[in-house]
Design a protein around this motif. Sequence first.
Motif, PDB file in Angstrom:
ATOM      1  N   THR A 241      -4.286  -7.335   1.644  1.00 38.74           N
ATOM      2  CA  THR A 241      -4.310  -6.957   3.050  1.00 38.74           C
ATOM      3  C   THR A 241      -4.299  -8.188   3.955  1.00 38.74           C
TER       4      THR A 241
ATOM      5  N   SER B 128       0.847  -1.190   0.000  1.00 42.36           N
ATOM      6  CA  SER B 128       0.000   0.000   0.000  1.00 42.36           C
ATOM      7  C   SER B 128       0.881   1.237   0.000  1.00 42.36           C
TER       8      SER B 128
ATOM      9  N   SER C 122      -5.306  -0.658  -0.257  1.00 44.81           N
ATOM     10  CA  SER C 122      -4.306  -1.689   0.020  1.00 44.81           C
ATOM     11  C   SER C 122      -4.560  -2.963  -0.778  1.00 44.81           C
TER      12      SER C 122
ATOM     13  N   PRO D  12      -3.973   6.417   3.975  1.00 43.33           N
ATOM     14  CA  PRO D  12      -3.825   5.707   2.693  1.00 43.33           C
ATOM     15  C   PRO D  12      -3.977   6.617   1.478  1.00 43.33           C
TER      16      PRO D  12
END
Length: 210
Positions: free
Chosen positions: A50, A35, A47, A43
């Motif tokens: 994950t 990410s 991502s 963020p």
Amino acid sequence: MTKHYTGKNWLEIVGKEKLQTFQDTFAQNHNIGLSFLDTKGEPLTVSAQTSLLCHKIQLKNDKHCSAEHQMAREKVASTKEAQFFSCNIGVSYLLCPVFWGEEIVAYAQVGCFISEESTLPEKYIKEFNIPVFPTKDIKAIGDLLIRIIKLLNINYKKAYEAGLSERMPKSTVVDDARLSNREQQVVGLLCEGFNNKQISENLVISEKTC
């Protein structure tokens, strides 16, 4: 007065869709989480791969995990170099600085994964499908990502200040002088969403080379 640029400024120049495609393809090809975050840990992309274990731990220990990640970002910011970190349960991740000129504007975070030497109980590894890598493979993945991240440090500063960024193609993310022609071709195909097998067939090279 010196202007400080943010991860969002950088993302605007690089192109969010292209960065997301590269991130997702890299994560899929190497079976590892990836990410991109701004300097505050927020963020910049969705991502990829994950970790369910990390997500579960963060839900129960959000303050502790946030403090650990903040310390990791501060360490990378002080050294200006990528660093490997491990949490108290033995799960590891790599944090790579993303530069705009000499200034860190974002981070690429690789993880969660464990090395073959990890003492994490086997039941957790299987239950949460945690990637296990030999130390040499972890280092190879990290070195590759670090090299690619350096490509994103293109001198857009003058163009951005002069208001030229809107006229620059959003697909421009590779500085031709930084990689060989073959490496540029591999990175370009990664950004288009090709996997290792497709890249090897397209360029007529061994899949291990990708």
